[in-house]
Design an enzyme around this catalytic site. Sequence first.
Site, mmCIF file in Angstrom:
data_model
loop_
_atom_site.group_PDB
_atom_site.id
_atom_site.type_symbol
_atom_site.label_atom_id
_atom_site.label_comp_id
_atom_site.label_asym_id
_atom_site.label_seq_id
_atom_site.Cartn_x
_atom_site.Cartn_y
_atom_site.Cartn_z
ATOM 1 N N HIS A 167 44.236 40.852 26.008
ATOM 2 C CA HIS A 167 43.435 41.095 27.206
ATOM 3 C C HIS A 167 42.189 41.915 26.897
ATOM 4 C CE1 HIS A 167 43.082 41.327 31.595
ATOM 5 N NE2 HIS A 167 42.717 42.576 31.446
ATOM 6 N N LYS B 152 30.047 38.903 37.698
ATOM 7 C CA LYS B 152 31.136 38.654 36.776
ATOM 8 C C LYS B 152 32.371 38.152 37.528
ATOM 9 C CE LYS B 152 33.777 40.574 32.991
ATOM 10 N NZ LYS B 152 34.379 41.756 32.406
ATOM 11 N N HIS C 232 43.287 38.282 37.839
ATOM 12 C CA HIS C 232 44.371 39.239 38.077
ATOM 13 C C HIS C 232 45.643 38.447 38.337
ATOM 14 C CE1 HIS C 232 44.753 43.741 39.075
ATOM 15 N NE2 HIS C 232 44.408 43.569 37.830
ATOM 16 N N ASN C 233 45.957 37.569 37.387
ATOM 17 C CA ASN C 233 47.011 36.574 37.587
ATOM 18 C C ASN C 233 48.420 37.157 37.553
ATOM 19 O OD1 ASN C 233 44.814 34.891 37.451
ATOM 20 N ND2 ASN C 233 45.154 34.306 35.312
ATOM 21 N N ARG D 27 34.049 47.093 40.765
ATOM 22 C CA ARG D 27 33.638 48.213 39.904
ATOM 23 C C ARG D 27 32.815 47.727 38.722
ATOM 24 N NH1 ARG D 27 38.598 49.809 41.400
ATOM 25 N NH2 ARG D 27 39.679 49.194 39.493
ATOM 26 N N ASP E 239 33.642 51.698 34.336
ATOM 27 C CA ASP E 239 34.811 51.857 35.194
ATOM 28 C C ASP E 239 36.063 51.908 34.334
ATOM 29 O OD1 ASP E 239 34.648 48.918 34.716
ATOM 30 O OD2 ASP E 239 36.445 48.961 35.964
ATOM 31 N N GLN F 189 43.789 52.973 39.924
ATOM 32 C CA GLN F 189 42.558 52.311 40.331
ATOM 33 C C GLN F 189 41.499 53.307 40.812
ATOM 34 O OE1 GLN F 189 42.368 48.512 40.472
ATOM 35 N NE2 GLN F 189 43.675 49.297 38.852
#
Lengths: 220, 742
Positions: free
Chosen positions: B47, B89, B93-94, B114, B266, B312
């Site tokens: 990732h 972009k 978020h699967n 963000r 972020d 977050q």
Amino acid sequence: MRAAVVTFPGSNCDRDLRVAMERVFDRPVASLWHAETELPPLDLVGLPGGFSYGDYLRCGAIAARSPIMGEIRRLARRGVAVLGICNGFQILTEAGLLPGALVRNMRLSFVCRPVRIAVATTASPFTNAYAQGQELTLPVAHHDGNYVIDPEGLARLEAEDRIAFRYLDNPNGSTADIAGVLGPQRNVLGMMPHPERACDPLLGGEDGVLLFRSLLAMLT
Amino acid sequence: MATAEITPQELAEHGLTPEEYARIREILGRPPRPVELGIFSVMWSEHCSYKSSRIHLRKFPTEAPWVVCGPGENAGVVDIGDGQVAVFKMESHNHPSFIEPYQGAATGVGGILRDVFTMGARPVAILDALRFGAPDHPRTRHLLAGVVAGIGGYGNCVGVPTVGGETSFHRAYNGNILVNAMCVGIAPRDRVFYARAAGVGNPVVYVGAKTGRDGIHGATMASAEFSEDAEAKRPTVQVGDPFMEKLLIEACLELMASDCIVAIQDMGAAGLTSSSFEMAARGGTGIELDLDAVPLREANMSAYEIMLSESQERMLMVLARGREAEARAVFAKWELDFAIIGRVTDSGRMVVRHRGEVVADVPVAPVSGGSPVYDRPWRLPDPPVPFISDDQTVHLSPREVLLRLLSCPDLASRRWIWEQYDHSVMADTVAGPGGDAAVVRVHGTKKGLALTVDCTPRYCRADPRMGGRQAVAEAYRNLVAVGARPLAITDCLNFGNPERPDIMGQFVGCIEGMAEACRALSFPVVSGNVSLYNETDGQAVLPTPEVGGLGLIEDLAKRTGLAFDADGLHLVLIGEVTGWLGQSVFQREILGREEGAPPPVDLLLEKRHADFVAAQIEAGRLRACHDLADGGLAVAMAEMCLASGRGGRLSVPAEVPSLFGWLYGEDQARYLLAVAPEHLRPLLEEAAAAGVIAREVGVTGGDALIIDGMPPISLEELRRCHEGWLPAWMDGGEGSESGSWR
């Protein structure tokens, strides 16, 4: 016309409301921070849509206790026009400036779409430029726009001609199709539909313009 | 300090291979401390490191005169004139959305917002591309309801309109849905912020929400296959707070108006670890961090947890020395935490202290850019054979087919979804959901941004290269169809396990096809995201290289849409009709088959037809324009009628070899135009001169859709069919009546 729009933490239609007012009023509209307690002289205060304090308690409940609300109450008593849209309407009911409450939509989900409403009274500084019964198309965008009020309260609103707008296709289950109500002195209006999003033909309509034009005519 | 060797079990738990461990030992000259192991684990996860994809991502064209910043930063940046840039972009978020759909989708939106405002841009639009399992799969309804509520819950609260997206269903997503969110923002060109640490001694500042134990190892989770026990991973899903995000947006943008900020990033996947390493790596600096200064939500958090938390709504900044008080005041006004947690150094090392002890001391570059790079073996699927259709095998009338298609899960109206999103907040949404591309006005100007997300996964599975081309070409067409000049794309590449050669083949094929299309159309890739390991128990998702396209409309008065505004307009079809039914929606829904080659994408033709349509829009000749995609000509016509509230007649030439192919074939590079009578002749003449196939196929008017040779379908019936399926299904109605794909 001296107008201002309040920004609470979590307000998100403050700019939109200011832009719409400036477009119709053709003069600058001030921005007020929720923590302010000394306000300049004003003819109109707008409480914008959004999710003040995240609406993590009841919608508008925390904002209704923001420092600025003491001043807004005082201004309202003195007859200054106070316009609450969407979250602003919720704040006004939580602050006790308008009767009733706004609870979760009947279908329980957020709803964003243009709705048709009718002008139910023209006897207010917000609606005098409309025709009685005039049909408007304004967008709604809310999760908690279901207006509830007890039968006595409703009877009183009706007897005093304080229902400003009614839905023609009720999107949220509001009692008596109420989309907007006036305070006892008729200088406070709370409404769920967004007139500030309907002030530009490019964005699908100008039915909101006359609301601001009404204010301009009454207050200058 | 002596550190113990890491056991094979610990390694496996951290998703690291023995070879990777050997490399870590080599870099450090000793075994890693626990916190260091955690750092390597997340930084070298698929990732964060793109270790399987990097060598192929280089194939994308990333440059054009209007590109200000390509891939490698938080988001891509393109010039939109008048001293402004668009920043955009898309990201996946699967995995989290499958485990906990509301929070997974909500935090997906939060993360992509963000990425955009960290570059100094005010977010102005969100789009979402969603892929769910078959409608009759027991979890699908629950997942869709949760994801939609989560996207709305976050986007509505922060006050950024969700203006578009796409949703489709296929059994290949039963165990692994896709939630891709795209965000677009606008910034002054001379005030774009980058994530490059600089200035030895400058303070490293933490702002936003406090750090909790949520989301630890989220990035590692996103880098492994799922199995039946996915539920057990729920604690690794983060929880979003859109109110906090709204405050963070306003505070950051307010501070960005000054020149206090040197760098900003972020805290997304891998939290404080990746944000600090990436800023230091890009700037070629070192950083010292003091974890005792980090604002914590829970007592007694370990250094390991603090470094890997994915809480977050947090940002990391490098401020100019001496400006701390000014910055702190802004965040105090917005009631947000502000803590100086470190300093920039020139050591090239990340030194992390906690409770008086050094818990990590590693060189930045080998961790951040030095992950292993894999050239994994790959194999393309066998070239598919074109599907030959035979109208005789269809037992439905063309009219029944149309109604069936308009109400099938993939083509039915998405109104039930997008009415739960605030798409008109910010009062600049000129065209919201439901058209070819959404159009958002650039605030205070007459210009607009056109935005779309597109991919046809079934094409990609049948022929990855052609499917990759098609995804880019369709995004291009959708932008052209609303009157925009396409500028650039972002992408989100969702695939299965790259360690399997056939999956890697899909990945490589799609990328090469996309790259060809991007090159041919001068439509570069400026940002993107790769999401691999989208598999559950060995069942991979369809290859889904989602394309997010952005275009510019110079004058909104000249935009077009799919609604025609008058009766008596001529309908002109641009493009060749071969009646291609292989991999079409018709083939799946009506014939119950999913086979053959997808429609070929001729990039020269795409460009020529797009240029022609753009010129006709510029000349003011088009009263409506619609890209032809899923469901072909007849579905496009029906969509135009529904958008217009007007009927029309579609004529079928006598000589067509297959009626169904003519009506429902999915040949590419096509548009359906509505043209006033006085403009018809010049338009057809210019088409002939440009070598563009253009033919008159009908006329607008009436209150029914009439296709030659079949009884009229009233608009009311069309609408009932098109609007009915999704709400009825969400209320517990039937999944679908049709075929093999379930």
